[in-house]
Write an enzyme that holds these catalytic residues in place. Structure first.
Site, PDB file in Angstrom:
ATOM      1  N   HIS A  64      38.971  36.163  48.705  1.00 10.10           N
ATOM      2  CA  HIS A  64      37.810  35.329  48.372  1.00 10.10           C
ATOM      3  C   HIS A  64      37.543  34.297  49.464  1.00 10.10           C
ATOM      4  CE1 HIS A  64      36.239  36.293  44.418  1.00 10.10           C
ATOM      5  NE2 HIS A  64      37.437  36.275  43.870  1.00 10.10           N
ATOM      6  N   CYS A  93      36.849  40.340  38.349  1.00 13.51           N
ATOM      7  CA  CYS A  93      36.660  39.066  39.049  1.00 13.51           C
ATOM      8  C   CYS A  93      35.736  38.177  38.222  1.00 13.51           C
ATOM      9  CB  CYS A  93      36.046  39.330  40.433  1.00 13.51           C
ATOM     10  SG  CYS A  93      35.856  37.842  41.435  1.00 13.51           S
ATOM     11  N   HIS A 138      44.050  38.966  46.224  1.00 10.91           N
ATOM     12  CA  HIS A 138      42.699  38.881  45.661  1.00 10.91           C
ATOM     13  C   HIS A 138      42.089  37.515  45.965  1.00 10.91           C
ATOM     14  CE1 HIS A 138      39.673  39.654  42.306  1.00 10.91           C
ATOM     15  NE2 HIS A 138      39.569  38.354  42.496  1.00 10.91           N
ATOM     16  N   GLU A 139      42.921  36.452  45.814  1.00 10.00           N
ATOM     17  CA  GLU A 139      42.411  35.080  46.047  1.00 10.00           C
ATOM     18  C   GLU A 139      42.156  34.807  47.527  1.00 10.00           C
ATOM     19  OE1 GLU A 139      42.627  35.287  42.205  1.00 10.00           O
ATOM     20  OE2 GLU A 139      41.403  34.004  43.457  1.00 10.00           O
TER      21      GLU A 139
HETATM   22  C1  LIG Z   1      45.272  40.885  36.349  1.00  9.87           C
HETATM   23  C2  LIG Z   1      44.669  39.938  35.365  1.00  9.87           C
HETATM   24  N1  LIG Z   1      43.401  39.479  35.605  1.00  9.87           N
HETATM   25  C3  LIG Z   1      42.877  38.609  34.714  1.00  9.87           C
HETATM   26  N2  LIG Z   1      41.594  38.126  34.883  1.00  9.87           N
HETATM   27  N3  LIG Z   1      41.016  38.194  36.147  1.00  9.87           N
HETATM   28  C4  LIG Z   1      41.499  37.338  37.106  1.00  9.87           C
HETATM   29  O1  LIG Z   1      42.366  36.546  36.910  1.00  9.87           O
HETATM   30  C5  LIG Z   1      40.818  37.408  38.466  1.00  9.87           C
HETATM   31  C6  LIG Z   1      41.848  37.586  39.553  1.00  9.87           C
HETATM   32  C7  LIG Z   1      42.814  38.761  39.309  1.00  9.87           C
HETATM   33  C8  LIG Z   1      42.131  40.129  39.226  1.00  9.87           C
HETATM   34  C9  LIG Z   1      43.175  41.098  39.732  1.00  9.87           C
HETATM   35  C10 LIG Z   1      44.177  40.327  40.521  1.00  9.87           C
HETATM   36  C11 LIG Z   1      43.796  38.879  40.462  1.00  9.87           C
HETATM   37  C12 LIG Z   1      40.087  36.077  38.596  1.00  9.87           C
HETATM   38  N4  LIG Z   1      39.421  35.992  39.899  1.00  9.87           N
HETATM   39  O2  LIG Z   1      38.173  36.456  40.010  1.00  9.87           O
HETATM   40  C13 LIG Z   1      39.924  35.067  40.809  1.00  9.87           C
HETATM   41  O3  LIG Z   1      39.416  35.294  42.081  1.00  9.87           O
HETATM   42  C14 LIG Z   1      43.602  38.201  33.596  1.00  9.87           C
HETATM   43  F1  LIG Z   1      43.067  37.331  32.733  1.00  9.87           F
HETATM   44  C15 LIG Z   1      44.893  38.693  33.415  1.00  9.87           C
HETATM   45  N5  LIG Z   1      45.680  38.321  32.350  1.00  9.87           N
HETATM   46  C16 LIG Z   1      47.092  38.662  32.273  1.00  9.87           C
HETATM   47  C17 LIG Z   1      47.886  37.449  31.808  1.00  9.87           C
HETATM   48  N6  LIG Z   1      47.364  36.933  30.537  1.00  9.87           N
HETATM   49  C18 LIG Z   1      48.161  35.767  30.131  1.00  9.87           C
HETATM   50  C19 LIG Z   1      47.610  35.195  28.841  1.00  9.87           C
HETATM   51  O4  LIG Z   1      46.230  34.859  29.018  1.00  9.87           O
HETATM   52  C20 LIG Z   1      45.412  36.018  29.379  1.00  9.87           C
HETATM   53  C21 LIG Z   1      45.927  36.575  30.695  1.00  9.87           C
HETATM   54  C22 LIG Z   1      45.138  37.821  31.097  1.00  9.87           C
HETATM   55  N7  LIG Z   1      45.414  39.569  34.299  1.00  9.87           N
HETATM   56 NI    NI Z   2      38.012  37.006  41.990  1.00  3.88          NI
END
Ligand SMILES: Cc1nc(NNC(=O)[C@H](CC2CCCC2)CN(O)CO)c(F)c(N2CCN3CCOC[C@@H]3C2)n1
Ligand code: NI
Length: 186
Positions: free
Chosen positions: A160, A113, A156-157
């Site tokens: 929040h 997160c 997850h969102e």
């Molecule tokens: C799974 C994932 N979680 C990443 N980060 N965490 C987040 O998004 C948090 C939200 C996610 C955590 C688990 C479910 C929701 C943010 N949160 O706290 C919001 O509440 C990523 F960054 C990621 N990816 C995969 C796709 N890729 C495309 C190219 O660019 C990099 C990117 C990396 N996959």
């Molecule tokens: Ni988060």
């Protein structure tokens, strides 16, 4: 645009509040909020820009994470095959999960997160399929049915917006033990 300095971290009470419903017609502030949250996700997925500005990559972002206790979240789940056609790109306003499958699912890598600087290892069991009722930008009620990875992100969102963080759902005693029927998503 937001940068990491704008992201509220765990410990700030705003992350543990139930956010306020968004009112319609959308204020200019709420329109800007939606645009800025989605822009953060787009830029954070642009490797060069993210590297240059030290952004942590994100596929979702909720308003409380930028200090706004309102029921709004941006989701941008890219399609690894075709980056120009994301699996899901949506702003969820006043979202409510109205159906949860009995079938559970969890990301094989666990979750992280942007608001939680520490790594909390373990599976985060969630519903594999959900139905979400939310409002669009015009205030019309819409229904979204998602499954698998996009469904995990939406849950997850929406958590929040209701004051929950992912590690609340990790089994403290056995973080990597899952109900055997749980789908593990890589
Ligand atoms: C799974 C994932 N979680 C990443 N980060 N965490 C987040 O998004 C948090 C939200 C996610 C955590 C688990 C479910 C929701 C943010 N949160 O706290 C919001 O509440 C990523 F960054 C990621 N990816 C995969 C796709 N890729 C495309 C190219 O660019 C990099 C990117 C990396 N996959
Ligand atoms: Ni988060």
């Amino acid at each position: 645009m937001y940068f990491m300095k704008d992201i509220v971290r765990d410990g700030d009470p705003v992350l543990r509040k139930v956010a306020q419903d968004v009112k319609f017609p959308l204020s200019d502030e709420d329109k800007a909020l939606a645009a800025n949250m989605m822009e953060y996700l787009v830029k954070s997925q642009d490797e060069e820009y993210a590297e240059k500005h030290q952004l942590r990559a994100g596929v979702g972002l909720a308003a409380p994470q930028v200090g706004v206790s309102e029921m709004m979240a941006a989701v941008l789940v890219p399609n690894e095959e075709d980056p120009d056609k994301p699996l899901l790109k949506i702003t969820l306003i006043n979202p409510v999960i109205v159906r949860n499958s009995v079938q559970r699912a969890a990301l094989s890598e666990g979750e992280g997160c942007l608001s939680v600087d520490k790594d909390v290892p373990g599976f985060v069991p969630r519903a594999d399929r959900i139905t979400i009722k939310y409002d669009d930008f015009e205030g019309n009620s819409q229904t979204l049915r998602v499954k698998g990875y996009p469904a995990i992100v939406c849950q997850h969102e929406i958590d929040h917006l209701n004051g929950h963080l992912y590690y609340d759902k990790i089994n403290k005693k056995e973080p990597f033990t899952l109900d055997p029927s749980t789908v593990v998503i890589s």
